[in-house]
Design a protein around this motif. Structure first.
Motif, PDB file in Angstrom:
ATOM      1  N   ARG A  25      73.680 -44.642 -38.631  1.00  0.00           N
ATOM      2  CA  ARG A  25      75.194 -45.320 -37.892  1.00  0.00           C
ATOM      3  C   ARG A  25      75.741 -45.743 -38.333  1.00  0.00           C
ATOM      4  N   GLY A  26      77.211 -45.683 -37.832  1.00  0.00           N
ATOM      5  CA  GLY A  26      78.224 -45.039 -38.081  1.00  0.00           C
ATOM      6  C   GLY A  26      79.300 -44.897 -39.179  1.00  0.00           C
ATOM      7  N   ILE A  27      78.258 -44.648 -39.842  1.00  0.00           N
ATOM      8  CA  ILE A  27      78.556 -43.588 -41.210  1.00  0.00           C
ATOM      9  C   ILE A  27      80.030 -42.623 -40.686  1.00  0.00           C
ATOM     10  N   PRO A  28      80.562 -42.370 -41.390  1.00  0.00           N
ATOM     11  CA  PRO A  28      81.553 -41.426 -40.895  1.00  0.00           C
ATOM     12  C   PRO A  28      80.476 -39.426 -41.757  1.00  0.00           C
ATOM     13  N   GLN A  29      80.744 -38.880 -40.527  1.00  0.00           N
ATOM     14  CA  GLN A  29      80.357 -37.760 -41.070  1.00  0.00           C
ATOM     15  C   GLN A  29      80.265 -37.087 -42.793  1.00  0.00           C
ATOM     16  N   GLU A  30      81.143 -36.702 -43.145  1.00  0.00           N
ATOM     17  CA  GLU A  30      81.189 -36.652 -44.685  1.00  0.00           C
ATOM     18  C   GLU A  30      80.784 -36.835 -45.611  1.00  0.00           C
ATOM     19  N   GLN A  31      79.635 -37.877 -45.091  1.00  0.00           N
ATOM     20  CA  GLN A  31      78.755 -38.467 -46.186  1.00  0.00           C
ATOM     21  C   GLN A  31      77.591 -38.561 -46.117  1.00  0.00           C
ATOM     22  N   ALA A  32      77.441 -37.304 -44.940  1.00  0.00           N
ATOM     23  CA  ALA A  32      76.535 -37.117 -45.013  1.00  0.00           C
ATOM     24  C   ALA A  32      76.000 -36.282 -46.154  1.00  0.00           C
ATOM     25  N   ALA A  69      70.249 -27.927 -41.836  1.00  0.00           N
ATOM     26  CA  ALA A  69      71.514 -27.656 -43.332  1.00  0.00           C
ATOM     27  C   ALA A  69      71.956 -28.351 -44.061  1.00  0.00           C
ATOM     28  N   PRO A  70      71.578 -28.021 -45.348  1.00  0.00           N
ATOM     29  CA  PRO A  70      73.343 -28.619 -45.127  1.00  0.00           C
ATOM     30  C   PRO A  70      74.689 -28.624 -45.001  1.00  0.00           C
ATOM     31  N   ASN A  71      74.863 -29.944 -44.995  1.00  0.00           N
ATOM     32  CA  ASN A  71      76.386 -30.886 -44.500  1.00  0.00           C
ATOM     33  C   ASN A  71      77.776 -30.204 -45.097  1.00  0.00           C
ATOM     34  N   ARG A  72      78.385 -29.104 -44.086  1.00  0.00           N
ATOM     35  CA  ARG A  72      79.548 -29.121 -43.690  1.00  0.00           C
ATOM     36  C   ARG A  72      80.563 -28.671 -42.995  1.00  0.00           C
ATOM     37  N   GLY A  73      79.740 -30.562 -42.651  1.00  0.00           N
ATOM     38  CA  GLY A  73      80.618 -30.844 -41.212  1.00  0.00           C
ATOM     39  C   GLY A  73      80.911 -29.705 -40.291  1.00  0.00           C
ATOM     40  N   ASP A  74      81.777 -29.689 -39.479  1.00  0.00           N
ATOM     41  CA  ASP A  74      81.974 -29.072 -38.529  1.00  0.00           C
ATOM     42  C   ASP A  74      81.507 -27.153 -38.589  1.00  0.00           C
ATOM     43  N   ALA A  75      81.899 -27.030 -39.758  1.00  0.00           N
ATOM     44  CA  ALA A  75      81.575 -25.143 -39.930  1.00  0.00           C
ATOM     45  C   ALA A  75      80.555 -25.306 -39.492  1.00  0.00           C
ATOM     46  N   GLU A 135      65.407 -42.318 -32.270  1.00  0.00           N
ATOM     47  CA  GLU A 135      66.630 -43.112 -32.083  1.00  0.00           C
ATOM     48  C   GLU A 135      66.055 -43.545 -34.436  1.00  0.00           C
ATOM     49  N   ALA A 136      64.248 -44.324 -33.236  1.00  0.00           N
ATOM     50  CA  ALA A 136      63.481 -45.069 -34.803  1.00  0.00           C
ATOM     51  C   ALA A 136      63.609 -44.882 -35.831  1.00  0.00           C
ATOM     52  N   PHE A 137      63.537 -42.860 -34.978  1.00  0.00           N
ATOM     53  CA  PHE A 137      62.996 -41.871 -36.212  1.00  0.00           C
ATOM     54  C   PHE A 137      63.734 -41.767 -37.638  1.00  0.00           C
ATOM     55  N   PHE A 138      65.115 -41.249 -37.014  1.00  0.00           N
ATOM     56  CA  PHE A 138      66.141 -41.286 -38.061  1.00  0.00           C
ATOM     57  C   PHE A 138      67.068 -42.245 -38.422  1.00  0.00           C
ATOM     58  N   SER A 139      66.695 -43.119 -37.367  1.00  0.00           N
ATOM     59  CA  SER A 139      67.096 -44.113 -38.618  1.00  0.00           C
ATOM     60  C   SER A 139      66.616 -45.049 -39.530  1.00  0.00           C
ATOM     61  N   ASP A 140      65.082 -44.165 -39.773  1.00  0.00           N
ATOM     62  CA  ASP A 140      64.508 -44.723 -41.291  1.00  0.00           C
ATOM     63  C   ASP A 140      64.897 -43.972 -41.502  1.00  0.00           C
ATOM     64  N   TRP A 141      64.648 -42.065 -41.361  1.00  0.00           N
ATOM     65  CA  TRP A 141      64.878 -41.442 -42.115  1.00  0.00           C
ATOM     66  C   TRP A 141      66.478 -41.227 -42.841  1.00  0.00           C
ATOM     67  N   GLY A 142      67.078 -42.072 -42.445  1.00  0.00           N
ATOM     68  CA  GLY A 142      68.898 -42.486 -42.565  1.00  0.00           C
ATOM     69  C   GLY A 142      69.252 -43.123 -43.883  1.00  0.00           C
ATOM     70  N   LYS A 143      67.940 -44.099 -43.897  1.00  0.00           N
ATOM     71  CA  LYS A 143      68.447 -45.131 -44.419  1.00  0.00           C
ATOM     72  C   LYS A 143      67.648 -45.139 -46.363  1.00  0.00           C
ATOM     73  N   THR A 144      67.747 -43.381 -46.307  1.00  0.00           N
ATOM     74  CA  THR A 144      67.887 -43.044 -47.611  1.00  0.00           C
ATOM     75  C   THR A 144      68.360 -41.265 -47.756  1.00  0.00           C
ATOM     76  N   THR A 145      68.477 -40.946 -46.249  1.00  0.00           N
ATOM     77  CA  THR A 145      69.257 -39.679 -46.718  1.00  0.00           C
ATOM     78  C   THR A 145      70.429 -39.893 -45.115  1.00  0.00           C
ATOM     79  N   PRO A 146      71.454 -39.833 -45.834  1.00  0.00           N
ATOM     80  CA  PRO A 146      72.189 -40.521 -44.355  1.00  0.00           C
ATOM     81  C   PRO A 146      72.436 -38.081 -44.683  1.00  0.00           C
ATOM     82  N   LEU A 147      72.670 -38.552 -42.817  1.00  0.00           N
ATOM     83  CA  LEU A 147      72.581 -37.076 -42.141  1.00  0.00           C
ATOM     84  C   LEU A 147      73.373 -37.216 -40.651  1.00  0.00           C
ATOM     85  N   VAL A 148      73.373 -36.255 -40.742  1.00  0.00           N
ATOM     86  CA  VAL A 148      73.953 -35.724 -38.833  1.00  0.00           C
ATOM     87  C   VAL A 148      72.730 -35.110 -38.250  1.00  0.00           C
TER      88      VAL A 148
END
Length: 335
Positions: free
Chosen positions: A90-97, A126-132, A57-70
């Motif tokens: 936390r809480g951003i739409p997946q398509e923004q990752a 991987a690049p975010n391609r959604g559920d695909a 939780e702590a690591f990906f919360s920090d990484w997500g500040k600069t790189t939105p991710l799923v």
């Protein structure tokens, strides 16, 4: 193509896995790591797994500040209550990752929680391609050994798609690491080598054993049971199995539990899942050949529940010899 520098992703993944390794070593002191914490849809969550959840939780919360991710990982839950997936921040739409990350923080829980054998921390991006998004979309992967208490060294491997696999052996006392040679076996036969069909738990042991006997009978001939000509290693860690192939210890491994369940007319039980294969890019970049039960390149969705049947060969010669035997066995049992 990844929308961020792949080497920076390697650095981030190795930083994450070092944190998992440090937490695991620290957690050995005074904690019951083999207690059952809870059950998930994919597997049992033991005390050792729960101990590293704050690190995730702590690591990906920090990484997500600069790189939105799923993030895809066993035990996660998002704001909607969906299991195995969350966005950071936390809480951003997946398509923004920008990227999709799949991890198995501790692959090989059962062996390491009893201090029997190393586990592995696995990750792929991987690049975010959604559920695909699929495992074959992974462009960067890493795997770090989680050592037993008596070990003073731990291996670390990583790969960027198209640039080969790399590894080093790290000294846990902080001394300078050494280069780790990654070279799958070039042997064209399984005689006097390690070759295994996974049969970790009751339920598929008989079918797995029959397949292994079939392979040995066809490749080696009538066995002299007074001599050991093919060796078996049941390493309860997909990452660990990939590692043994990558460094040349094993020649062939198959984990076909979902296929065996189907042949036996059972509902799918405990088996390999996509997060267990998060580091498959490292194996392939090192030269290991990975296929599914249908002899196609191994692939699957980036989730925590899909059953994965896979076969791994150290080289093409072994694949040419063994693959038809597996196909014939599975087809014969399906009739």
């Amino acid at each position: 193509m990844l929308p961020i520098d792949p080497q920076s992703v390697v650095d981030r993944l190795l930083e994450f896995q070092r944190a998992i390794r440090s937490k695991l070593i620290e957690s050995r002191l005074g904690q019951n790591l083999s207690s059952v914490a809870r059950d998930s849809s994919a597997d049992t969550i033991y005390g050792i797994d729960a101990a590293v959840e704050p690190v995730i939780e702590a690591f990906f919360s920090d990484w997500g500040k600069t790189t939105p991710l799923v993030l895809v990982a066993e035990g996660l839950e998002n704001e909607s209550g969906d299991e195995g997936i969350a966005t950071f921040p936390r809480g951003i739409p997946q398509e923004q990752a920008l990227i999709r990350v799949i991890v198995d923080p501790i692959d090989g829980t059962r062996g390491i929680m009893y201090d029997k054998r190393s586990a592995w921390s696995l990750a792929g991006v991987a690049p975010n391609r959604g559920d695909a998004t699929r495992l074959r979309d992974i462009e960067v992967a890493a795997m770090t050994e989680l050592p037993t208490s008596k070990m003073g060294q731990a291996d670390v491997l990583w790969a960027i798609k198209g640039r080969g696999a790399h590894g080093r052996r790290e000294e846990l006392n902080g001394s300078s690491p050494s280069t780790l040679e990654l070279r799958p076996s070039t042997a064209a036969v399984i005689d006097h080598g390690f070759a295994s069909v996974s049969n970790f738990f009751p339920g598929t042991k008989v079918t797995a054993g029959e397949l292994m006997e079939h392979i040995v009978r066809e490749l080696v001939g009538k066995l002299d049971v007074t001599r050991a000509t093919v060796f078996d290693d049941q390493y309860i860690s997909t990452g660990g199995q990939f590692y043994e192939l990558i460094v040349g210890h094993d020649r062939f491994i198959a984990d076909l539990r979902p296929s065996f369940y189907a042949l036996q007319g059972q509902g799918e039980g405990l088996c390999c899942h996509p997060y267990d294969c998060a580091s498959m890019l490292v194996a392939e970049e090192a030269g290991v050949i990975l296929t599914d039960a249908n002899c196609q390149p191994l692939d699957g969705p980036m989730d925590v529940t899909t059953g994965m049947s896979w076969v791994a060969y150290a080289n093409e010669s072994l694949r040419t010899r063994i693959e038809p035997l597996i196909a014939r066995f599975l087809a014969g049992r399906a009739r």
